[in-house]
Structures are given as structure tokens and as C-alpha cells.
Design a protein around this motif. Structure first.
Motif, PDB file in Angstrom:
ATOM      1  N   VAL A 130      42.323  44.124  32.742  1.00  0.00           N
ATOM      2  CA  VAL A 130      41.284  43.371  33.451  1.00  0.00           C
ATOM      3  C   VAL A 130      40.696  42.300  32.540  1.00  0.00           C
ATOM      4  CG1 VAL A 130      38.998  43.507  34.514  1.00  0.00           C
ATOM      5  CG2 VAL A 130      40.723  45.228  35.047  1.00  0.00           C
ATOM      6  N   PHE A 131      40.362  42.668  31.306  1.00  0.00           N
ATOM      7  CA  PHE A 131      39.780  41.693  30.384  1.00  0.00           C
ATOM      8  C   PHE A 131      40.800  40.619  30.004  1.00  0.00           C
ATOM      9  CE2 PHE A 131      37.174  45.569  29.319  1.00  0.00           C
ATOM     10  CZ  PHE A 131      36.029  45.114  29.969  1.00  0.00           C
ATOM     11  N   ASP A 152      37.711  49.394  37.915  1.00  0.00           N
ATOM     12  CA  ASP A 152      36.518  48.984  38.662  1.00  0.00           C
ATOM     13  C   ASP A 152      35.376  48.662  37.711  1.00  0.00           C
ATOM     14  OD1 ASP A 152      37.081  49.999  41.777  1.00  0.00           O
ATOM     15  OD2 ASP A 152      38.086  51.203  40.269  1.00  0.00           O
ATOM     16  N   LEU A 153      35.205  49.516  36.696  1.00  0.00           N
ATOM     17  CA  LEU A 153      34.139  49.279  35.727  1.00  0.00           C
ATOM     18  C   LEU A 153      34.376  47.977  34.970  1.00  0.00           C
ATOM     19  CD1 LEU A 153      31.663  50.128  34.076  1.00  0.00           C
ATOM     20  CD2 LEU A 153      33.190  51.424  32.589  1.00  0.00           C
ATOM     21  N   ALA A 154      35.601  47.775  34.495  1.00  0.00           N
ATOM     22  CA  ALA A 154      35.900  46.549  33.755  1.00  0.00           C
ATOM     23  C   ALA A 154      35.652  45.311  34.617  1.00  0.00           C
ATOM     24  CB  ALA A 154      37.342  46.574  33.260  1.00  0.00           C
ATOM     25  N   THR A 212      32.219  40.598  36.176  1.00  0.00           N
ATOM     26  CA  THR A 212      31.257  40.003  37.104  1.00  0.00           C
ATOM     27  C   THR A 212      29.933  39.735  36.402  1.00  0.00           C
ATOM     28  OG1 THR A 212      32.276  41.246  38.924  1.00  0.00           O
ATOM     29  CG2 THR A 212      30.121  40.271  39.341  1.00  0.00           C
ATOM     30  N   GLU A 213      29.465  40.700  35.605  1.00  0.00           N
ATOM     31  CA  GLU A 213      28.224  40.508  34.848  1.00  0.00           C
ATOM     32  C   GLU A 213      28.317  39.293  33.935  1.00  0.00           C
ATOM     33  OE1 GLU A 213      26.698  43.730  32.542  1.00  0.00           O
ATOM     34  OE2 GLU A 213      27.224  45.244  34.045  1.00  0.00           O
ATOM     35  N   ARG A 261      30.898  36.144  39.944  1.00  0.00           N
ATOM     36  CA  ARG A 261      31.666  36.708  41.045  1.00  0.00           C
ATOM     37  C   ARG A 261      32.999  35.993  41.264  1.00  0.00           C
ATOM     38  NH1 ARG A 261      30.693  39.519  45.937  1.00  0.00           N
ATOM     39  NH2 ARG A 261      31.959  38.775  47.677  1.00  0.00           N
ATOM     40  N   GLU A 262      33.015  34.681  41.155  1.00  0.00           N
ATOM     41  CA  GLU A 262      34.236  33.937  41.471  1.00  0.00           C
ATOM     42  C   GLU A 262      35.372  34.263  40.506  1.00  0.00           C
ATOM     43  OE1 GLU A 262      34.894  32.209  44.188  1.00  0.00           O
ATOM     44  OE2 GLU A 262      32.930  32.946  44.810  1.00  0.00           O
ATOM     45  N   VAL A 263      35.055  34.345  39.224  1.00  0.00           N
ATOM     46  CA  VAL A 263      36.093  34.698  38.252  1.00  0.00           C
ATOM     47  C   VAL A 263      36.577  36.121  38.502  1.00  0.00           C
ATOM     48  CG1 VAL A 263      36.589  35.106  35.810  1.00  0.00           C
ATOM     49  CG2 VAL A 263      35.258  33.101  36.498  1.00  0.00           C
ATOM     50  N   ALA A 264      35.620  37.025  38.751  1.00  0.00           N
ATOM     51  CA  ALA A 264      35.993  38.422  38.998  1.00  0.00           C
ATOM     52  C   ALA A 264      36.849  38.555  40.249  1.00  0.00           C
ATOM     53  CB  ALA A 264      34.732  39.283  39.114  1.00  0.00           C
TER      54      ALA A 264
END
Length: 326
Positions: A26-27, A170-172, A177-178, A182-185
């Protein structure tokens, strides 16, 4: 020069590989979407030796708890392992986790990795989650920790925790998002073919706590009969009559030996049967309600939400696909 966030995932020998690899991907995908290095993901280990995972694959740690380094860790996550609930953190690991957690912007765990943090006192007074199968054990062992057994992931102050295995993704994604919005996530989720926000909680995957025969043999015989006659009247008076006991004595005996009221047990066994039918993908909720002894589909829906955390229609839509593909 843009700040690079170091994400360290600590892994013990026997680690669940997906607890590490999932968040790392994810990262990495977030970096790819940005076209630059925003995250620097690292694997931390007890030593420089390869870390053998529960699947047999090996991880090479980038850093170890024995290294003296001033490199800042932005986010520290502790991955889970099948034996993590039985681990007693060494004094060296306690010091490293405590110091790194104190200095990190945020810290947390994936799956049963919560036991290692809890063992260091780093989850006291926090609301957290872990894999549903060990949630009650963690709550009992660490009464200062508030355990949400249904949550996919939880944020409380600087603490971030995830439920079992795939919930690490989901956590990653929530951390992306943090940090990046939102758009990148959303782009990351799309590329990895995963939910941006997974519907429902983890209890929809749990089979723990399902009604099973318990108590003396006569009670177990009654419970097996109920399980094969779901559509009949299973009120206390009728069940007591079948046991040749007074309703009051029967209800007291059942609660003492089975651990729940007769009504709660009957509802649980009906929900369990409903899940089996919905898993097949062959029955609509209305038919399932009739087959499993619920008075109507609304009754099934209320019971399902209470026990499973999602509606029967949502459960059928998600879980029947696995049965079809199998």
C-alpha cells in the motif's frame, strides 16, 4: 525538499507474511501514484538474520532493535504472528518498542501484534482492535485496554490498530488517507483492487461463538433436536415440556449449563444456519428466513445485524462469491 516518512513494520520470527507485505505494498503504491518517495517502508527485526514467516518465506530486516540509530520513525507498526499472544517481550524489545513508540508520530499493530504493544503497556487506556479470534484473550489479559472485536481498524490518539491479516491493508490505506488525502488513497485502492472502505466489521468472517451443544447429555440432545427442527416453536414452555421440566427450572438449568438463555441460544443457532444457506448463494434472504425459523425477513435482518454485523443481503453478496469461485 519534501519530507520522507519512514514506516517501520516490526516482525518477529513466525510473522504472518501478509501482515508485513500487505501494508508495504500500500505504501509503495502511494509512492507510485505520487511519482516520488513519500514513504520509506522498512522491516525491523530482532536481529539481522532473515525472518522466517509462518508460511516459510523469509524477510530480510532493514533495521534491528540492536542498532543504535537516530533515524526518525514516523510510523511504527507491529505485525502479528500465530504465536504472538504467547510471546513475552524481552527487556530489549520492550525498551525498543517503548522508545520508538514514544518518538514516533503514530504507532500501532496489525492482527495479534497488539499483544506485543499491550505487553509493553503501550495500549493502556486506548481503544484498539485485533483479530477476532484473540480479541477476548487480549481483553482478559490486559484489562486497561479497550478491545473492539468487530472493528477492521481503529484510530485512538496516536495509536492505530488493525484486525486480522488482510485488515493491515485497510489500516495502511487509512494512513495514506490521513497523510495524502482521499483522492490519492482512492487511486491506491483502485490499483490494488481493494475496498477504499470495507463494508461491515470483521465479525462477519468469524465463526467463533456460534451455538454448539453444551451442558448435560439431555440438554445436548435437546439442542441437536432444535438445530434440525428450526421452524418449530422453541419457546421456553415448549422446550421445557420436551425436557419434562417446569419452564422456570428449565430456563435456570439451561442458562447455568449452556451459558445463555434458551431464546438467545435458539436465535444464535438460527443465525448460524442462515449463514450456511447464504454462503451457498442459492437462497434469497426471504427464503432463508422461512427455512431457519424466523418469523419474517425483518426478524432475520435484526438478528443477523446483531450477530454478524451486516445485513443478510450484504453477507450473501460478499460471501456467496467465494462459494461460487471455489
Amino acid at each position: 525538499m519534501a519530507t520522507v516518512h519512514t514506516i517501520a513494520i516490526f516482525a518477529v520470527p513466525g510473522v504472518q507474511l501478509l501482515d508485513v507485505a500487505g501494508p508495504l505494498d500500500v505504501f509503495a503504491e502511494a509512492n507510485a501514484q505520487l511519482g516520488k518517495e513519500h514513504y520509506r517502508p522498512l522491516v525491523a527485526g530482532m536481529s539481522a538474520a532473515p525472518i522466517r514467516s509462518s508460511s516459510g518465506a523469509r524477510l530480510l530486516p532493514d533495521i534491528t532493535i540492536r542498532e543504535e540509530t537516530d533515524a526518525a520513525i514516523h510510523t511504527l507498526l507491529v505485525a502479528g504472528a500465530p504465536h504472538a499472544p504467547d510471546l513475552d517481550p524481552s527487556s530489549a524489545l520492550r525498551r525498543w518498542l517503548t522508545e520508538r513508540a514514544r518518538r514516533a508520530r503514530r504507532y500501532g499493530s496489525i492482527c495479534s501484534g497488539a499483544f506485543l504493544l499491550a505487553g509493553c503497556g503501550l495500549l493502556d487506556g486506548r481503544r484498539i482492535t485485533t483479530h477476532w479470534s484473540v480479541a477476548s484473550r487480549l481483553a482478559e489479559a490486559f484489562p486497561m485496554v479497550e478491545v473492539d472485536a468487530d472493528a477492521i481498524y481503529v484510530a485512538d490518539g496516536k495509536v492505530r490498530t488493525a484486525a486480522g491479516v488482510t485488515a493491515g491493508l485497510d489500516l495502511a490505506l487509512s494512513l495514506v488517507t490521513e497523510d495524502l488525502g482521499r483522492e490519492v488513497a482512492l487511486r491506491v485502492a483502485s490499483q490494488l483492487v481493494m475496498y477504499f472502505k470495507r463494508p461491515g466489521g470483521q465479525m462477519q468472517f468469524s465463526r467463533r461463538g456460534e451455538a454448539m451443544p453444551a451442558g448435560r447429555s439431555a440438554l445436548q440432545e435437546l439442542q441437536r433436536w432444535v438445530a434440525t427442527h428450526l421452524t418449530e416453536d422453541h419457546s421456553v414452555p415448549r422446550l421445557a415440556e420436551r425436557m419434562q421440566l417446569s419452564p422456570r427450572h428449565f430456563a435456570r438449568l439451561f442458562r447455568t449449563e449452556v451459558g445463555s438463555t434458551p431464546a438467545a441460544w435458539v436465535e444464535a443457532i438460527r443465525v448460524s444456519a442462515a449463514r450456511d444457506r447464504l454462503d451457498s448463494g442459492q437462497c434469497a434472504p426471504k427464503q432463508v428466513a422461512a427455512d431457519c425459523g424466523f418469523s419474517n425477513v425483518d426478524h432475520l435482518r435484526r438478528a443477523f445485524m446483531q450477530h454478524v454485523g451486516v445485513t443478510p443481503a450484504e453477507y450473501r453478496k460478499r460471501h456467496a462469491a467465494f462459494a461460487t469461485d471455489a
